[in-house]
Scaffold this active site. Structure first.
Site, mmCIF file in Angstrom:
data_model
loop_
_atom_site.group_PDB
_atom_site.id
_atom_site.type_symbol
_atom_site.label_atom_id
_atom_site.label_comp_id
_atom_site.label_asym_id
_atom_site.label_seq_id
_atom_site.Cartn_x
_atom_site.Cartn_y
_atom_site.Cartn_z
ATOM 1 N N ASP A 37 0.811 -1.221 0.000
ATOM 2 C CA ASP A 37 0.000 0.000 0.000
ATOM 3 C C ASP A 37 0.847 1.276 0.000
ATOM 4 O O ASP A 37 0.385 2.334 0.389
ATOM 5 C CB ASP A 37 -0.968 0.000 1.201
ATOM 6 C CG ASP A 37 -0.219 -0.091 2.520
ATOM 7 O OD1 ASP A 37 1.007 -0.302 2.490
ATOM 8 O OD2 ASP A 37 -0.862 0.040 3.576
ATOM 9 N N HIS A 230 23.142 0.757 -18.461
ATOM 10 C CA HIS A 230 22.092 1.145 -17.517
ATOM 11 C C HIS A 230 22.401 0.690 -16.092
ATOM 12 O O HIS A 230 21.515 0.284 -15.350
ATOM 13 C CB HIS A 230 20.726 0.599 -17.971
ATOM 14 C CG HIS A 230 20.203 1.322 -19.172
ATOM 15 N ND1 HIS A 230 19.232 0.795 -19.990
ATOM 16 C CD2 HIS A 230 20.516 2.518 -19.702
ATOM 17 C CE1 HIS A 230 18.976 1.657 -20.970
ATOM 18 N NE2 HIS A 230 19.745 2.708 -20.812
ATOM 19 N N ASP A 247 26.180 9.772 -14.647
ATOM 20 C CA ASP A 247 25.103 10.262 -15.516
ATOM 21 C C ASP A 247 23.952 10.621 -14.585
ATOM 22 O O ASP A 247 23.255 9.742 -14.074
ATOM 23 C CB ASP A 247 24.705 9.170 -16.514
ATOM 24 C CG ASP A 247 23.701 9.668 -17.547
ATOM 25 O OD1 ASP A 247 23.150 10.769 -17.380
ATOM 26 O OD2 ASP A 247 23.460 8.927 -18.533
ATOM 27 N N ASP A 258 20.072 16.366 -18.334
ATOM 28 C CA ASP A 258 20.647 15.033 -18.563
ATOM 29 C C ASP A 258 22.136 15.196 -18.859
ATOM 30 O O ASP A 258 22.512 15.563 -19.968
ATOM 31 C CB ASP A 258 19.912 14.380 -19.754
ATOM 32 C CG ASP A 258 20.383 12.961 -20.017
ATOM 33 O OD1 ASP A 258 21.170 12.431 -19.217
ATOM 34 O OD2 ASP A 258 19.951 12.381 -21.033
ATOM 35 N N HIS A 337 25.281 3.057 -28.604
ATOM 36 C CA HIS A 337 24.048 3.851 -28.468
ATOM 37 C C HIS A 337 24.018 5.041 -29.418
ATOM 38 O O HIS A 337 24.950 5.270 -30.192
ATOM 39 C CB HIS A 337 23.848 4.304 -27.018
ATOM 40 C CG HIS A 337 24.992 5.100 -26.444
ATOM 41 N ND1 HIS A 337 25.244 6.392 -26.810
ATOM 42 C CD2 HIS A 337 25.940 4.769 -25.522
ATOM 43 C CE1 HIS A 337 26.297 6.833 -26.135
ATOM 44 N NE2 HIS A 337 26.742 5.867 -25.345
ATOM 45 N N HIS A 341 19.274 12.616 -27.928
ATOM 46 C CA HIS A 341 17.814 12.508 -27.983
ATOM 47 C C HIS A 341 17.206 13.850 -27.613
ATOM 48 O O HIS A 341 17.854 14.685 -26.976
ATOM 49 C CB HIS A 341 17.338 11.413 -27.008
ATOM 50 C CG HIS A 341 17.951 11.538 -25.633
ATOM 51 N ND1 HIS A 341 17.437 12.389 -24.676
ATOM 52 C CD2 HIS A 341 19.051 10.962 -25.069
ATOM 53 C CE1 HIS A 341 18.196 12.306 -23.577
ATOM 54 N NE2 HIS A 341 19.190 11.454 -23.797
ATOM 55 N N HIS A 348 13.888 11.713 -22.060
ATOM 56 C CA HIS A 348 13.797 11.321 -23.471
ATOM 57 C C HIS A 348 12.464 11.900 -23.933
ATOM 58 O O HIS A 348 11.425 11.258 -23.802
ATOM 59 C CB HIS A 348 13.824 9.803 -23.639
ATOM 60 C CG HIS A 348 15.113 9.193 -23.174
ATOM 61 N ND1 HIS A 348 15.253 7.863 -22.893
ATOM 62 C CD2 HIS A 348 16.335 9.737 -22.947
ATOM 63 C CE1 HIS A 348 16.506 7.620 -22.506
ATOM 64 N NE2 HIS A 348 17.172 8.748 -22.530
ATOM 65 N N GLU A 372 25.895 12.985 -26.720
ATOM 66 C CA GLU A 372 26.492 12.104 -25.714
ATOM 67 C C GLU A 372 27.281 10.936 -26.299
ATOM 68 O O GLU A 372 26.879 9.785 -26.146
ATOM 69 C CB GLU A 372 25.412 11.591 -24.764
ATOM 70 C CG GLU A 372 24.159 11.013 -25.428
ATOM 71 C CD GLU A 372 23.138 10.533 -24.397
ATOM 72 O OE1 GLU A 372 23.514 9.724 -23.536
ATOM 73 O OE2 GLU A 372 21.974 10.978 -24.464
ATOM 74 N N TYR A 376 33.111 2.296 -24.502
ATOM 75 C CA TYR A 376 32.971 1.345 -23.391
ATOM 76 C C TYR A 376 33.807 0.110 -23.697
ATOM 77 O O TYR A 376 33.520 -0.608 -24.654
ATOM 78 C CB TYR A 376 31.493 0.975 -23.208
ATOM 79 C CG TYR A 376 30.600 2.208 -23.198
ATOM 80 C CD1 TYR A 376 30.374 2.920 -22.021
ATOM 81 C CD2 TYR A 376 30.036 2.695 -24.381
ATOM 82 C CE1 TYR A 376 29.592 4.067 -22.022
ATOM 83 C CE2 TYR A 376 29.254 3.844 -24.390
ATOM 84 C CZ TYR A 376 29.039 4.532 -23.205
ATOM 85 O OH TYR A 376 28.270 5.676 -23.217
ATOM 86 N N ARG A 394 31.640 8.392 -21.015
ATOM 87 C CA ARG A 394 30.611 9.101 -21.774
ATOM 88 C C ARG A 394 30.674 10.566 -21.353
ATOM 89 O O ARG A 394 30.950 10.864 -20.191
ATOM 90 C CB ARG A 394 29.215 8.524 -21.516
ATOM 91 C CG ARG A 394 28.103 9.261 -22.260
ATOM 92 C CD ARG A 394 26.759 8.517 -22.342
ATOM 93 N NE ARG A 394 26.141 8.284 -21.060
ATOM 94 C CZ ARG A 394 26.120 7.119 -20.439
ATOM 95 N NH1 ARG A 394 26.687 6.062 -20.990
ATOM 96 N NH2 ARG A 394 25.530 6.979 -19.263
ATOM 97 N N GLU A 396 28.279 13.992 -21.837
ATOM 98 C CA GLU A 396 26.937 14.345 -22.326
ATOM 99 C C GLU A 396 26.579 15.773 -21.942
ATOM 100 O O GLU A 396 26.671 16.158 -20.774
ATOM 101 C CB GLU A 396 25.911 13.379 -21.716
ATOM 102 C CG GLU A 396 24.466 13.724 -22.039
ATOM 103 C CD GLU A 396 23.478 12.678 -21.555
ATOM 104 O OE1 GLU A 396 23.750 12.018 -20.541
ATOM 105 O OE2 GLU A 396 22.424 12.524 -22.206
HETATM 106 N N1 GLY Z 1 20.431 9.475 -18.812
HETATM 107 C C1 GLY Z 1 19.748 8.901 -19.867
HETATM 108 C C2 GLY Z 1 20.387 9.183 -21.145
HETATM 109 O O1 GLY Z 1 21.508 9.649 -21.188
HETATM 110 O O2 GLY Z 1 19.808 9.016 -22.180
HETATM 111 MN MN MN Z 2 20.880 11.262 -22.536
HETATM 112 MN MN MN Z 3 22.322 10.761 -19.555
#
Ligand code: GLY
Ligand code: MN
Ligand code: MN
Length: 424
Positions: A37, A230, A247, A258, A337, A341, A348, A372, A376, A394, A396
């Site tokens: 709950d 992830h 990130d 982001d 990737h 985005h 996103h 970004e 890796y 990465r 970004e």
């Molecule tokens: N943090 C999610 C992305 O970089 O798309």
């Molecule tokens: Mn991103």
């Molecule tokens: Mn990100």
């Protein structure tokens, strides 16, 4: 803050997109159960929020369009003292009418009867075609006899592609907080601490500055953990001589940020780390420079792949010719990737990448996207020079497309080797 005037003008724009003799319905988000709950903190459905700024649940927004006019109605939960004792005050229909400039406000229990009235003699119904919500099932029952069912979400998605000056200010505010958080992490990182300790410091800065939440689950990944895209466990120790990929971005009053930075534990990049880092950074800077109206995201992606492949060939991570590595997608193992985005109310952002005819939507003044690139390299990848194994990087940033080019909204967050090393 987004003004009520702006919400109203968004509703007007949406109404223009609806066909004559139709009804459009949007529902507020529902509470989501976490366990038994207990519930997750409530967050309004993004499109509902985009059109109203209304943060309560058990609400709906209805458009009724005829040849003569467009009317907009808000349905809200009615005042209930007993419920409010537990769950907090509700605005109620009377106050909501004052605050939200719609044609009328009703209570949600009036919805079934009102919707029947609205649907009389109409041809079309717009709603979220992909929703599994039982409210939609009921709505469809009401609308069985109508000629057409159309998706209201895709109409709003198109509107959300271009950000208003007020929206850009909200993103900038989110980024100011996120900047403070990343800089704090750069200052406080230390061998022996746990990844979650840095996560806590970052999210403390978010909350301290009034950011409702993180815009997505923060990633704080040391060493090889950075190679899990992830990774969210954030439970390993920070190891001396390794990198940490962070990130993390806050959501400030429904607007996301982001940001990824990759920093060395104890503040100094090793020679090999620096070689890889500066290669990725150079790619990131070059791609950001390409951002301007009419350029396509796929062009950014193609160029990023080319530049990353070149870099990986130079560093001995890939072997053979540039053309073959690109054609056979050999880079995908190390850069799996996309280059970025759309970002806005959602990290996103729920906006299309293609027109209905399948053509790609080019960049336009007022869009916001992330850039970004990353690389890796798994610790057990024997094909790569040993010195690079176990490194994940990465970088970004959040970029606004302007009339003549771009503005890097996150340019003040430390990024060069020198800037990052200054923090320790
Ligand atoms: N943090 C999610 C992305 O970089 O798309
Ligand atoms: Mn991103
Ligand atoms: Mn990100």
């Amino acid at each position: 803050m987004i003004s009520q005037k702006e919400y109203k003008s968004r509703r007007k724009s949406l109404a223009k997109r609806l066909s004559v003799n139709s009804v459009g319905v949007l529902y507020s988000a529902k509470y989501k159960t976490r366990s038994n709950d207990t519930e997750y903190p409530y967050r309004q459905e993004s499109n509902f929020y985009y059109l109203t700024g209304f943060k309560e649940d058990n609400a709906s927004l209805v458009f009724v369009k005829t040849k003569a006019s467009v009317k907009t109605f808000l349905f809200v939960q009615k005042k209930d003292e007993a419920l409010e004792l537990w769950n907090g005050k509700r605005l109620g229909a009377k106050e909501a009418k004052k605050e939200f400039d719609v044609d009328a406000v009703y209570t949600s229990d009036e919805f079934p009867q009102k919707i029947e009235e609205f649907l009389k003699d109409k041809h079309g119904l717009y709603f979220d075609l992909n929703s599994q919500d039982e409210r939609i099932t009921t709505l469809k029952e009401h609308a069985k006899t109508l000629k057409s069912h159309k998706d209201i979400m895709s109409e709003i998605a198109n509107m959300r592609l271009i950000k208003s000056p007020a929206e850009i200010m909200m993103i900038q505010k989110a980024l100011e907080i996120t900047q403070e958080a990343h800089h704090k992490a750069m200052k406080l990182q230390k061998a022996g601490k746990k990844e979650y300790e840095l996560q806590a410091e970052i999210e403390y800065i978010f909350k301290k500055n009034g950011a409702y939440s993180d815009a997505y689950t923060s990633i704080v990944a040391c060493a090889n953990a950075a190679n899990t895209l992830h990774y969210v466990e954030n439970n390993k120790p920070l190891l001396d001589g390794e990198l940490i990929l962070i990130d993390a971005g806050c959501e400030y009053d429904y607007y996301a940020s982001d940001i990824t930075r990759t920093i060395p534990v104890n503040g100094r990049f090793s020679k090999a780390q620096r070689e890889l880092y500066e290669m990725v950074l150079d790619v990131e800077l070059q791609i950001i420079k390409m951002v301007k109206p009419k350029v396509k995201r796929s062009e950014l992606q193609t160029k990023a792949v080319k530049l990353l492949c070149k870099g990986m060939l130079r560093l001995g991570i890939l072997k053979g010719s540039l053309e073959k590595n690109i054609k056979k997608e050999k880079y995908k193992k190390y850069y799996p990737h996309g280059i970025g985005h759309w970002m806005g109310i959602d990290v996103h952002d729920q906006c299309p990448y293609k027109y209905e005819n399948g053509d790609e939507i080019p960049l336009m003044n007022g869009m916001v996207l992330t850039i970004e690139p990353g690389i890796y390299i798994d610790k057990d990848d024997k094909k790569v020079p040993k010195k690079y194994r176990g490194i994940g990087i990465r970088i970004e940033d959040d970029i606004l497309v302007t009339k003549n080019g771009y503005e890097n909204l996150s340019m003040r967050i430390a990024k060069t080797v020198k800037e990052i090393q200054r923090f320790s």
